[in-house]
Design a protein around this motif. Structure first.
Motif, short mmCIF file in Angstrom:
data_model
loop_
_atom_site.label_atom_id
_atom_site.label_comp_id
_atom_site.label_asym_id
_atom_site.label_seq_id
_atom_site.Cartn_x
_atom_site.Cartn_y
_atom_site.Cartn_z
N GLY A 124 0.78 -1.22 0.00
CA GLY A 124 0.00 0.00 0.00
C GLY A 124 0.81 1.27 0.00
O GLY A 124 0.48 2.24 -0.69
N SER A 125 1.92 1.30 0.76
CA SER A 125 2.73 2.51 0.83
C SER A 125 3.34 2.84 -0.53
O SER A 125 3.36 3.99 -0.96
CB SER A 125 3.84 2.35 1.88
OG SER A 125 4.65 1.22 1.58
N GLU B 295 3.41 6.20 -5.50
CA GLU B 295 3.45 6.25 -6.96
C GLU B 295 2.22 6.95 -7.52
O GLU B 295 2.31 7.70 -8.50
CB GLU B 295 3.57 4.85 -7.53
CG GLU B 295 4.95 4.24 -7.35
CD GLU B 295 5.12 2.94 -8.09
OE1 GLU B 295 6.16 2.78 -8.75
OE2 GLU B 295 4.22 2.08 -8.01
N ARG B 296 1.06 6.71 -6.91
CA ARG B 296 -0.16 7.37 -7.36
C ARG B 296 -0.07 8.89 -7.15
O ARG B 296 -0.53 9.67 -7.99
CB ARG B 296 -1.37 6.80 -6.61
CG ARG B 296 -2.70 7.30 -7.11
CD ARG B 296 -3.85 6.44 -6.62
NE ARG B 296 -3.83 6.30 -5.17
CZ ARG B 296 -3.66 5.16 -4.53
NH1 ARG B 296 -3.45 4.04 -5.22
NH2 ARG B 296 -3.68 5.11 -3.21
N ILE C 105 5.42 12.19 -12.90
CA ILE C 105 6.71 11.76 -12.34
C ILE C 105 6.74 10.23 -12.26
O ILE C 105 5.81 9.59 -11.74
CB ILE C 105 6.92 12.36 -10.94
CG1 ILE C 105 6.93 13.89 -11.02
CG2 ILE C 105 8.19 11.82 -10.30
CD1 ILE C 105 6.90 14.57 -9.66
N ARG C 106 7.82 9.66 -12.77
CA ARG C 106 8.00 8.21 -12.72
C ARG C 106 9.22 7.91 -11.85
O ARG C 106 10.34 8.33 -12.16
CB ARG C 106 8.19 7.64 -14.13
CG ARG C 106 8.28 6.12 -14.17
CD ARG C 106 8.44 5.64 -15.61
NE ARG C 106 8.52 4.18 -15.67
CZ ARG C 106 7.48 3.36 -15.69
NH1 ARG C 106 6.25 3.86 -15.66
NH2 ARG C 106 7.65 2.06 -15.76
N LEU C 107 9.00 7.20 -10.76
CA LEU C 107 10.08 6.93 -9.81
C LEU C 107 11.10 5.94 -10.39
O LEU C 107 10.73 5.01 -11.11
CB LEU C 107 9.51 6.37 -8.50
CG LEU C 107 8.56 7.30 -7.74
CD1 LEU C 107 8.01 6.60 -6.50
CD2 LEU C 107 9.26 8.60 -7.35
N ILE D 190 4.33 15.03 -0.56
CA ILE D 190 3.68 13.72 -0.60
C ILE D 190 3.17 13.40 0.81
O ILE D 190 3.95 13.38 1.77
CB ILE D 190 4.65 12.62 -1.07
CG1 ILE D 190 5.22 12.97 -2.45
CG2 ILE D 190 3.94 11.28 -1.12
CD1 ILE D 190 6.29 12.01 -2.93
N ARG D 191 1.87 13.17 0.92
CA ARG D 191 1.25 12.87 2.21
C ARG D 191 0.75 11.43 2.22
O ARG D 191 0.16 10.96 1.24
CB ARG D 191 0.08 13.81 2.48
CG ARG D 191 0.44 15.27 2.56
CD ARG D 191 0.96 15.64 3.92
NE ARG D 191 -0.11 15.74 4.91
CZ ARG D 191 0.10 15.90 6.21
NH1 ARG D 191 1.33 15.94 6.69
NH2 ARG D 191 -0.90 16.01 7.05
#
Length: 322
Positions: free
Chosen positions: A214-215, A220-221, A228-230, A279-280
């Motif tokens: 989930g994290s 990524e979402r 942005i692509r990690l 990012i939250r």
């Protein structure tokens, strides 16, 4: 299999006869019971008729119990005692919390919440048997689904009808780095003085949990909305090993503050704030919708929030309860 039948004698009749057996006097027993003497005499006659045997011998000086009456008095005392015990036990269930509760926690939350929660449950509700299982989202949801867990804290809200959940708190996600792997100043508290823009994350080699967790999906979402692509070079579901890779400057990672408190204190990991966008991460409490909720489960669910509030205050964590 034994099939119960309607009782021949009512509990009140047992109590009346037991009182009579103690006083051996219709008038004295009736006075204690607060009923008329004829009513008590009629009760005894009804018992004798129902059992088809004499229970008392009536005389001018009072009553004497027959052998059958003496036996009935002993049974009556036992029935009333057991009934009182049953009432006390059932009433106790309404006031005393008891039972087993199992909770799944992600490693970073377990590190700050697990021990104080266990201690609080033990101190406040010693009849509750508390079990904590440390696991990432996918495992926690599988254990909730199978009924092996009663509650679970997850980073991605379950999107199926199988689970019910509610948002517990939010926190910022930081870039985790080895201090000597970061070109800018690190403050004494372990935080970088300069933030990093999220777009720059594409250039850094990242170690992250697998895509099913989930994290990882949440992060990524959040950045995908900005194109942005990690650059994820290593997938690992072990948080300690992931952080060790960061400490060894083999790669970076994206984590909340609470995940690296020991490393921040030791100076082996630094955190870089992320901006444009921030990012939250939201943490949810989940349960299986069809799983019965006991008082013990409800109490533990409340204590999770209570204890977490205290942990946030004492450790001065940047966590916003919802």
């Amino acid at each position: 299999m034994y099939k119960p039948r309607p009782p021949l004698i009512e509990l009140k009749q047992f109590y009346y006869f037991l009182t009579l057996s103690r006083h051996r006097s219709i008038s004295a027993a009736a006075q204690e019971l607060g009923i008329a003497q004829p009513s008590l005499s009629q009760c005894v006659s009804n018992l004798e008729s129902r059992l088809n045997i004499d229970l008392v011998i009536r005389g001018s000086s009072g009553v004497q119990l027959t052998e059958a009456g003496d036996e009935l008095a002993r049974y009556a005392a036992e029935v009333i005692e057991r009934t009182d015990a049953a009432i006390e036990r059932i009433s106790e269930l309404g006031t005393k919390v008891r039972g087993a509760v199992s909770l799944g926690l992600p490693p970073s939350l377990s590190a700050i919440l697990g021990v104080p929660l266990l201690e609080t449950v033990q101190n406040q509700h010693p009849s509750v048997q508390m079990t904590i299982v440390e696991a990432l989202d996918r495992t926690t949801l599988d254990l909730l689904s199978s009924g092996e867990l009663d509650l679970g804290c997850v980073y991605a809200q379950p999107d199926t009808n199988e689970f019910s959940s509610w948002a517990m708190f939010q926190e910022d996600i930081f870039l985790a780095t080895a201090p000597d792997n970061w070109p800018h100043e690190i403050k004494p508290d372990g935080f970088a003085t300069r933030p990093i823009e999220a777009i720059t994350l594409q250039e850094l080699p990242l170690a992250m949990p697998r895509a099913t967790q989930g994290s990882r999906r949440m992060i990524e979402r959040a950045v995908r909305k900005y194109g942005i692509r990690l650059n994820i070079v290593t997938e690992i579901d072990s948080v300690p090993q992931m952080l060790e890779l960061v400490e060894r400057a083999s790669c970076y990672s994206l984590v909340p503050q609470k995940a690296v408190l020991p490393q921040l204190a030791a100076g082996t990991i630094a955190l870089v704030p992320i901006v444009a966008p921030t990012i939250r991460q939201t943490t949810f409490i989940a349960r299986k919708s069809s799983h019965p909720t006991t008082r013990a489960i409800a109490v533990v669910e409340e204590l999770i929030v209570t204890v977490l509030k205290d942990v946030i205050r004492r450790r001065k964590l940047d966590i916003d309860l919802m």
